[in-house]
Design a protein around this motif. Structure first.
Motif, short mmCIF file in Angstrom:
data_model
loop_
_atom_site.label_atom_id
_atom_site.label_comp_id
_atom_site.label_asym_id
_atom_site.label_seq_id
_atom_site.Cartn_x
_atom_site.Cartn_y
_atom_site.Cartn_z
N ASP A 119 35.78 63.31 19.42
CA ASP A 119 35.16 63.22 18.10
C ASP A 119 33.84 63.97 18.02
O ASP A 119 33.11 63.87 17.04
CB ASP A 119 34.94 61.76 17.70
CG ASP A 119 34.12 60.99 18.73
OD1 ASP A 119 33.85 61.56 19.82
OD2 ASP A 119 33.75 59.83 18.46
N GLU A 120 33.53 64.74 19.08
CA GLU A 120 32.30 65.54 19.12
C GLU A 120 32.66 67.01 18.87
O GLU A 120 33.27 67.65 19.73
CB GLU A 120 31.60 65.40 20.47
CG GLU A 120 31.01 64.03 20.74
CD GLU A 120 29.74 63.80 19.94
OE1 GLU A 120 29.16 64.80 19.46
OE2 GLU A 120 29.33 62.64 19.79
N PRO A 121 32.30 67.58 17.71
CA PRO A 121 32.70 68.96 17.36
C PRO A 121 32.26 70.02 18.37
O PRO A 121 32.92 71.05 18.50
CB PRO A 121 32.02 69.19 16.01
CG PRO A 121 31.85 67.81 15.44
CD PRO A 121 31.57 66.93 16.62
N ARG A 122 31.18 69.78 19.09
CA ARG A 122 30.75 70.79 20.07
C ARG A 122 31.66 70.81 21.29
O ARG A 122 31.66 71.78 22.06
CB ARG A 122 29.30 70.55 20.48
CG ARG A 122 29.04 69.18 21.09
CD ARG A 122 27.60 69.03 21.49
NE ARG A 122 27.28 67.65 21.84
CZ ARG A 122 26.18 67.30 22.48
NH1 ARG A 122 25.29 68.21 22.82
NH2 ARG A 122 25.96 66.02 22.76
N PHE A 142 34.45 73.12 24.67
CA PHE A 142 33.73 73.17 25.95
C PHE A 142 33.56 71.76 26.50
O PHE A 142 33.09 70.87 25.79
CB PHE A 142 32.35 73.81 25.78
CG PHE A 142 31.43 73.53 26.94
CD1 PHE A 142 31.54 74.25 28.11
CD2 PHE A 142 30.48 72.52 26.88
CE1 PHE A 142 30.72 73.98 29.20
CE2 PHE A 142 29.65 72.25 27.94
CZ PHE A 142 29.77 72.98 29.11
N VAL A 143 33.97 71.55 27.74
CA VAL A 143 33.65 70.32 28.46
C VAL A 143 33.54 70.65 29.94
O VAL A 143 34.10 71.65 30.41
CB VAL A 143 34.70 69.20 28.28
CG1 VAL A 143 34.76 68.71 26.85
CG2 VAL A 143 36.07 69.62 28.78
N CYS A 144 32.86 69.81 30.66
CA CYS A 144 32.90 69.83 32.12
C CYS A 144 33.73 68.65 32.62
O CYS A 144 34.51 68.76 33.55
CB CYS A 144 31.50 69.76 32.70
SG CYS A 144 30.51 71.25 32.40
N TRP A 145 33.55 67.50 31.96
CA TRP A 145 34.31 66.29 32.28
C TRP A 145 35.54 66.28 31.38
O TRP A 145 35.45 66.03 30.20
CB TRP A 145 33.45 65.06 32.03
CG TRP A 145 34.08 63.76 32.43
CD1 TRP A 145 35.08 63.12 31.77
CD2 TRP A 145 33.75 62.95 33.55
NE1 TRP A 145 35.40 61.95 32.41
CE2 TRP A 145 34.59 61.81 33.52
CE3 TRP A 145 32.82 63.08 34.60
CZ2 TRP A 145 34.52 60.82 34.48
CZ3 TRP A 145 32.75 62.07 35.56
CH2 TRP A 145 33.61 60.96 35.50
N PHE A 146 36.72 66.57 31.98
CA PHE A 146 37.96 66.67 31.21
C PHE A 146 38.80 65.44 31.46
O PHE A 146 39.17 65.13 32.60
CB PHE A 146 38.72 67.93 31.64
CG PHE A 146 40.01 68.15 30.89
CD1 PHE A 146 40.02 68.86 29.70
CD2 PHE A 146 41.21 67.65 31.38
CE1 PHE A 146 41.22 69.07 29.01
CE2 PHE A 146 42.41 67.85 30.70
CZ PHE A 146 42.40 68.57 29.51
N LYS A 261 35.11 74.21 30.99
CA LYS A 261 36.51 74.39 30.59
C LYS A 261 36.55 74.70 29.11
O LYS A 261 35.90 74.04 28.30
CB LYS A 261 37.31 73.13 30.91
CG LYS A 261 37.23 72.71 32.39
CD LYS A 261 37.73 71.29 32.58
CE LYS A 261 37.57 70.85 34.03
NZ LYS A 261 36.13 70.69 34.43
N HIS A 262 37.37 75.70 28.71
CA HIS A 262 37.43 76.16 27.33
C HIS A 262 38.87 76.53 26.97
O HIS A 262 39.67 76.87 27.83
CB HIS A 262 36.58 77.43 27.11
CG HIS A 262 35.24 77.41 27.74
ND1 HIS A 262 34.10 77.09 27.06
CD2 HIS A 262 34.84 77.68 29.01
CE1 HIS A 262 33.05 77.17 27.86
NE2 HIS A 262 33.47 77.53 29.05
#
Length: 275
Positions: A119-122, A142-146, A261-262
């Motif tokens: 739910d975080e658009p970034r 973009f995340v690091c924690w997937f 991760k993208h």
């Protein structure tokens, strides 16, 4: 002479007897039997045969469909259900039959999944794609924690059937960080649990050898292209006995390397009979 010809073509066996025998086979075998003779073709098209191939709760499934499912025979209904239909308001999941066996398949939409920071658009965005079964799909910004996952009630599935769970996805042209290092896929049902290492992106075989040496404890799965243009990768296998083991839980995560991760586009999680 005409009477003798009709008797020899059907082997002297009444059509309802042929229908009963065919109903004890599979949809695939019934379609093949229809090529034997006119008598077999007639029997193989009967409602008595295809009623047996439909799930016992097909009326309940039809009542949950977003759009009415029109059909003139049970055979037509069977093959209509082999194409996916949206159920439960279209926001939760879609349903279809596995064509050769009649096993029940479900796909859970991203809005019904557990997506950490979804739910975080970034981190994640929600977009519409014409080729998706659902109104929205989830795109990884973009995340690091997937960490993503979902669950489904085993009572919805075919009993006494071995199932496989899949992530159905696409990759943007700018995707990165989706393996290696590998992500951990898991499937849990009751006391049963399985784990696999998977990579959503292509990677060098030398890297894979190094990773297998390092991880060495879990089997690796590979993605494949589907007929609908999406990709899928198996998350695990489970056996649904009588559907009384509760929910099957599926997850995919990478929370150790914490690399960026993208570019992953998630259509959903699918469970279908393992053929």
């Amino acid at each position: 002479m005409a009477g003798r010809g009709e008797e020899s073509e059907g082997g002297g066996v009444p059509e309802d007897c042929i229908s009963h025998v065919l109903s004890l086979t599979t949809p695939r075998d019934s379609c093949r039997a229809a090529l034997v003779s006119a008598a077999f073709r007639s029997a193989a098209s009967s409602d008595a045969v295809w009623e047996r191939f439909l799930p016992s709760d097909y009326q309940s499934i039809l009542s949950r469909a977003v759009e009415p499912v029109e059909y003139s025979s049970k055979r037509e209904l069977y093959f209509r259900l082999c194409d996916s239909i949206l159920v439960d308001g279209g926001r939760l999941q879609c349903f279809q039959l596995e064509r050769s066996t009649g096993g029940k398949c479900y796909m859970i939409c991203p809005r019904s999944m557990r997506i950490i920071w979804g739910d975080e658009p970034r981190y994640w965005s929600w977009i519409s794609l014409p080729e998706s079964r659902f109104a929205e799909v989830a795109r990884l910004q973009f995340v690091c924690w997937f960490d993503i996952g979902g669950r489904i009630d085993c009572r919805l599935l075919s009993p006494r059937t071995t199932y496989a769970a899949y992530l159905v996805f696409k990759l943007d042209s700018w995707s990165s960080g989706l393996g290696p290092p590998p992500h951990l896929a898991s499937v849990k049902l009751g006391a049963y649990a399985s784990e696999f290492n998977i990579c959503l992106e292509d990677h060098d075989d030398r890297d894979e050898e190094e990773e297998e040496e390092e991880e060495g404890r879990r089997q690796r799965q590979r993605r494949r292209l589907r007929d609908d243009g999406w990709m899928e990768i198996e998350l695990g296998v489970f056996y649904n006995d009588e559907g009384d083991d509760g929910d099957v839980e599926m997850s995919l995560m990478e929370v150790k390397a914490l690399n960026s991760k993208h570019g992953l586009i998630v259509q959903g999680l699918e469970v279908r009979p393992k053929i």
